[in-house]
Design a protein around this motif. Structure first.
Motif, mmCIF file in Angstrom:
data_model
loop_
_atom_site.group_PDB
_atom_site.id
_atom_site.type_symbol
_atom_site.label_atom_id
_atom_site.label_comp_id
_atom_site.label_asym_id
_atom_site.label_seq_id
_atom_site.Cartn_x
_atom_site.Cartn_y
_atom_site.Cartn_z
ATOM 1 N N SER A 1 0.940 -1.142 0.018
ATOM 2 C CA SER A 1 0.094 -0.149 0.035
ATOM 3 C C SER A 1 0.995 1.204 -0.017
ATOM 4 O O SER A 1 2.040 1.315 0.687
ATOM 5 N N LYS A 2 0.216 2.401 -0.741
ATOM 6 C CA LYS A 2 1.005 3.582 -0.482
ATOM 7 C C LYS A 2 0.400 4.439 0.404
ATOM 8 O O LYS A 2 1.161 5.377 0.891
ATOM 9 N N GLY A 3 -0.784 4.066 1.292
ATOM 10 C CA GLY A 3 -1.202 4.492 2.208
ATOM 11 C C GLY A 3 -2.772 4.997 2.386
ATOM 12 O O GLY A 3 -3.525 4.585 1.409
ATOM 13 N N PRO A 4 -3.293 5.344 3.603
ATOM 14 C CA PRO A 4 -4.887 5.420 3.765
ATOM 15 C C PRO A 4 -5.181 6.731 2.958
ATOM 16 O O PRO A 4 -4.519 7.688 2.492
ATOM 17 N N GLU A 5 -6.454 7.090 2.881
ATOM 18 C CA GLU A 5 -7.046 8.279 2.282
ATOM 19 C C GLU A 5 -7.711 9.178 3.366
ATOM 20 O O GLU A 5 -7.842 10.280 3.338
ATOM 21 N N THR A 6 -8.205 8.390 4.430
ATOM 22 C CA THR A 6 -8.910 9.326 5.620
ATOM 23 C C THR A 6 -8.121 8.841 6.822
ATOM 24 O O THR A 6 -7.780 7.282 6.999
ATOM 25 N N ILE A 7 -8.074 9.384 7.920
ATOM 26 C CA ILE A 7 -7.285 9.146 9.060
ATOM 27 C C ILE A 7 -7.886 10.026 10.279
ATOM 28 O O ILE A 7 -8.316 11.171 10.194
ATOM 29 N N TYR A 8 -8.205 9.099 11.149
ATOM 30 C CA TYR A 8 -9.000 9.474 12.430
ATOM 31 C C TYR A 8 -8.065 9.040 13.593
ATOM 32 O O TYR A 8 -8.058 7.774 13.784
ATOM 33 N N SER A 9 -7.903 9.818 14.815
ATOM 34 C CA SER A 9 -7.155 9.287 16.035
ATOM 35 C C SER A 9 -8.041 9.939 17.399
ATOM 36 O O SER A 9 -8.302 11.200 17.218
ATOM 37 N N THR A 10 -7.866 9.106 18.232
ATOM 38 C CA THR A 10 -8.481 9.562 19.688
ATOM 39 C C THR A 10 -7.536 9.184 20.712
ATOM 40 O O THR A 10 -6.895 8.075 20.331
ATOM 41 N N GLY A 11 -7.542 9.954 21.640
ATOM 42 C CA GLY A 11 -6.581 9.313 22.813
ATOM 43 C C GLY A 11 -6.682 10.007 24.242
ATOM 44 O O GLY A 11 -8.068 10.625 24.357
ATOM 45 N N GLN A 12 -6.227 9.613 25.378
ATOM 46 C CA GLN A 12 -6.519 9.896 26.722
ATOM 47 C C GLN A 12 -5.410 9.737 27.541
ATOM 48 O O GLN A 12 -4.294 9.025 27.159
ATOM 49 N N PHE A 13 -5.424 10.413 28.789
ATOM 50 C CA PHE A 13 -4.298 10.231 29.729
ATOM 51 C C PHE A 13 -5.015 9.349 30.651
ATOM 52 O O PHE A 13 -5.783 9.881 31.537
ATOM 53 N N SER A 14 -4.539 7.986 30.852
ATOM 54 C CA SER A 14 -5.122 7.178 31.814
ATOM 55 C C SER A 14 -4.154 6.853 32.948
ATOM 56 O O SER A 14 -4.807 6.649 33.858
ATOM 57 N N HIS A 15 -2.981 6.742 32.873
ATOM 58 C CA HIS A 15 -2.096 6.509 34.080
ATOM 59 C C HIS A 15 -0.924 7.243 34.215
ATOM 60 O O HIS A 15 -0.669 7.694 35.234
ATOM 61 N N TRP A 16 -0.087 7.232 33.079
ATOM 62 C CA TRP A 16 1.160 8.046 33.261
ATOM 63 C C TRP A 16 0.886 9.505 33.333
ATOM 64 O O TRP A 16 1.353 10.230 32.119
ATOM 65 N N LYS A 17 0.301 10.207 34.135
ATOM 66 C CA LYS A 17 -0.019 11.632 34.276
ATOM 67 C C LYS A 17 1.185 12.359 34.872
ATOM 68 O O LYS A 17 1.318 12.695 36.295
ATOM 69 N N ASP A 18 2.230 12.449 34.195
ATOM 70 C CA ASP A 18 3.665 12.730 34.549
ATOM 71 C C ASP A 18 4.075 14.043 34.074
ATOM 72 O O ASP A 18 5.184 14.482 33.898
ATOM 73 N N GLY A 19 3.059 14.995 33.625
ATOM 74 C CA GLY A 19 3.346 16.135 32.915
ATOM 75 C C GLY A 19 3.682 16.089 31.506
ATOM 76 O O GLY A 19 3.476 17.061 30.479
ATOM 77 N N ARG A 20 3.353 14.903 30.593
ATOM 78 C CA ARG A 20 3.215 14.765 29.289
ATOM 79 C C ARG A 20 2.162 15.415 28.704
ATOM 80 O O ARG A 20 1.189 15.364 29.456
ATOM 81 N N ASN A 21 2.217 15.752 27.478
ATOM 82 C CA ASN A 21 1.258 16.337 26.932
ATOM 83 C C ASN A 21 0.671 15.564 25.564
ATOM 84 O O ASN A 21 -0.053 16.020 24.545
ATOM 85 N N LEU A 22 1.186 14.245 25.316
ATOM 86 C CA LEU A 22 0.582 13.460 24.344
ATOM 87 C C LEU A 22 0.281 12.192 24.901
ATOM 88 O O LEU A 22 0.888 11.655 26.164
ATOM 89 N N PRO A 23 -0.766 11.479 24.601
ATOM 90 C CA PRO A 23 -1.762 10.686 25.433
ATOM 91 C C PRO A 23 -0.920 9.144 25.633
ATOM 92 O O PRO A 23 0.111 8.817 24.961
ATOM 93 N N ASP A 24 -1.291 8.650 26.568
ATOM 94 C CA ASP A 24 -0.715 7.353 27.052
ATOM 95 C C ASP A 24 -1.695 5.895 26.345
ATOM 96 O O ASP A 24 -1.199 4.901 26.508
ATOM 97 N N VAL A 25 -2.717 6.456 26.206
ATOM 98 C CA VAL A 25 -3.852 5.559 25.349
ATOM 99 C C VAL A 25 -4.270 6.389 23.998
ATOM 100 O O VAL A 25 -4.750 7.164 24.123
ATOM 101 N N MET A 26 -3.953 5.259 23.041
ATOM 102 C CA MET A 26 -4.623 6.221 21.723
ATOM 103 C C MET A 26 -4.935 4.976 20.816
ATOM 104 O O MET A 26 -4.411 3.907 20.782
ATOM 105 N N SER A 27 -5.819 5.267 20.095
ATOM 106 C CA SER A 27 -6.378 4.640 18.906
ATOM 107 C C SER A 27 -6.695 5.488 17.693
ATOM 108 O O SER A 27 -6.701 6.593 17.645
ATOM 109 N N GLY A 28 -6.466 4.585 16.419
ATOM 110 C CA GLY A 28 -6.657 5.365 15.172
ATOM 111 C C GLY A 28 -7.400 4.621 14.419
ATOM 112 O O GLY A 28 -7.243 3.192 14.412
#
Length: 463
Positions: free
Chosen positions: A272-299
């Motif tokens: 494959s050359k890649g997808p045509e549409t992309i959607y993602s969602t995430g959350q901060f579940s456990h590693w609440k250590d100051g990070r600003n990108l989620p520790d649980v993520m789905s696409g």
């Protein structure tokens, strides 16, 4: 004797893409649940010496260098890192005579260095790659190839202009496991592909990037002012230097670290050359250590119907506090079965629909009058034979790598062979960007809560 048959080892030459002396169809008809060992005997050559420099000597830089030096004819010529402790570590490992520097440009200026490994923070990948190509160096750049989608075209153009080899470091794409998975999918072993479910879960603080921070970490020991040259001014932050993957200012989170492995593997197997549409969602579940990108993520990504593959949907999942204890698997779902790829281990299980349509059981027939039930049952049984009503059977198959197989060394072997022979690499700038862009688009989708539209052929965002 029966157990011996069950444990029959069918030797497969993965890089000849050969399946022994028998076609897959006849092998699949043998006894159920055979285990077949993927045998790989790639010759090493060292006709030309390659002098190697390393830029970024952190965790991945260490792993990359160890693998690279296992390839005959490759010699270490220098190491660059911003943190003084890693400069000291480099000399402890490879000798006081080793050339070291905290300025990567000094390393690129050395005429005795032929190629470089770039294993820095993501935010520096494109800048150092462009500078290295301009200096005539071959480049092995860790994934993702770029930090921002907008950087991709310039890297592709620079690689073409330079005539040098650029390999992106998603080492799984050189593995015998993915080579076999590609062959099996093309052979129709699971029917027509319609979905891919890809998971890369972890359950540990180290897995969640909470790496140990040295006691002497400060703005001076990390050369912070040089580090933020590409980010703009930021106050010193040890976490952003040593836990960088968790911060959008310098890293790309689970999307750039792990989604991209799943994307690279999927693209290789499906062509494959890649997808045509992309959607993602995430959350901060456990590693609440100051990070600003989620520790649980789905696409969720939608791939179109192309000459290379039928339309399919790709789901991506990373969970850094998974009660599974951690799991990595890409499942290719087809109309006649599933193929699970776990590292270089492959399992195929088939489920094939009968030729005849369904009738009876969990069906509306039992709600009809008895006379109607009897009449329609008689007609159904007259039209469809028992064989047509039964599900066709095909035995399960598993494939396993030989003991000691190392896909990381394979990836570097491919890189150095390309330098010596001029042959193309498995993961060049175009392949690397086609994996990086959808991964990075997941962050954009998550942060802006929108669906991203992508042109996989022309490698452009759609408005």
């Amino acid at each position: 004797m029966k157990n011996n048959r069950r444990d029959f080892l069918q030797k497969i030459g993965a890089f000849g893409i050969a399946s022994g002396a028998f076609p897959l169809s006849s092998l699949a008809a043998q006894e159920k649940a055979e285990t077949r060992i993927l045998q790989y005997e790639k010759p090493f050559t060292s006709a030309d010496k390659i002098r190697l420099g390393v830029i970024g000597f952190g965790v991945q830089g260490h792993f990359d260098l160890r693998s690279a030096l296992k390839v005959p004819g490759v010699e270490l010529a220098g190491i660059c890192d911003l943190y003084t402790g890693r400069i000291q570590n480099a000399k402890e490992l490879y000798g006081d005579q080793l050339y070291t520097t905290r300025n990567y440009k000094d390393l690129l200026d050395r005429p005795d260095i032929d190629a470089v490994i770039i294993a820095t923070h993501d935010v520096w990948h494109a800048k150092i790659t462009l500078d290295a190509l301009a200096k005539g160096k071959h480049v092995y750049c860790e994934k993702p190839m770029v930090y921002k989608i907008s950087e991709g075209p310039a890297v592709i153009a620079a690689q073409k202009k330079s005539g040098k080899v650029l390999m992106v470091g998603s080492q799984r794409v050189s593995s015998i496991g993915l080579a076999k998975a590609k062959e099996l999918l093309a052979a129709g072993e699971i029917g027509k592909l319609n979905m891919v479910n890809a998971v890369y879960d972890r359950q540990s603080s180290i897995g969640a990037w909470e790496y140990t921070i040295p006691k002497d970490a400060n703005a001076e020991s990390t050369d912070w002012e040089r580090f933020i040259e590409v980010t703009g001014k930021m106050p010193y932050d040890s976490k952003k230097f040593f836990w960088w993957r968790a911060f959008k200012e310098v890293g790309t989170g689970v999307a750039g670290d792990l989604f991209i492995h799943l994307l690279s593997g999927t693209h290789l197997v499906t062509n494959s050359k890649g997808p045509e549409t992309i959607y993602s969602t995430g959350q901060f579940s456990h590693w609440k250590d100051g990070r600003n990108l989620p520790d649980v993520m789905s696409g969720v990504m939608q791939y179109g119907d192309t000459a290379e593959h039928p339309a399919f949907q790709l789901t991506l999942q990373v969970n850094f506090v998974s009660g599974t204890g951690g799991n990595e698997v890409t499942r290719f779902v087809g109309s006649e079965g599933v193929m699970d790829v776990k590292g270089n281990n492959i399992s195929i299980k088939r489920s094939i629909m009968p030729e005849a349509p369904g009738f009876g059981g969990y069906d509306s027939v039992f709600t009809f009058s008895k006379a109607m039930q009897d009449e329609m049952t008689k007609e159904y049984e007259a039209k469809w034979t028992p064989a047509q009503r039964a599900r066709p059977k095909k035995d399960d198959i598993t494939y396993a790598p030989p003991a000691g197989y190392d896909e990381h060394v394979d990836h570097f072997t491919n890189f150095f062979e390309a330098i010596r022979s001029g042959k193309p690499v498995v993961e060049d700038a175009t392949f690397g960007f086609r994996a990086a862009a959808p991964a990075l688009a997941c962050n954009e989708s998550y942060l802006n809560k929108k669906i991203i539209h992508w042109d996989p052929v022309n490698m452009k965002l759609k408005s």
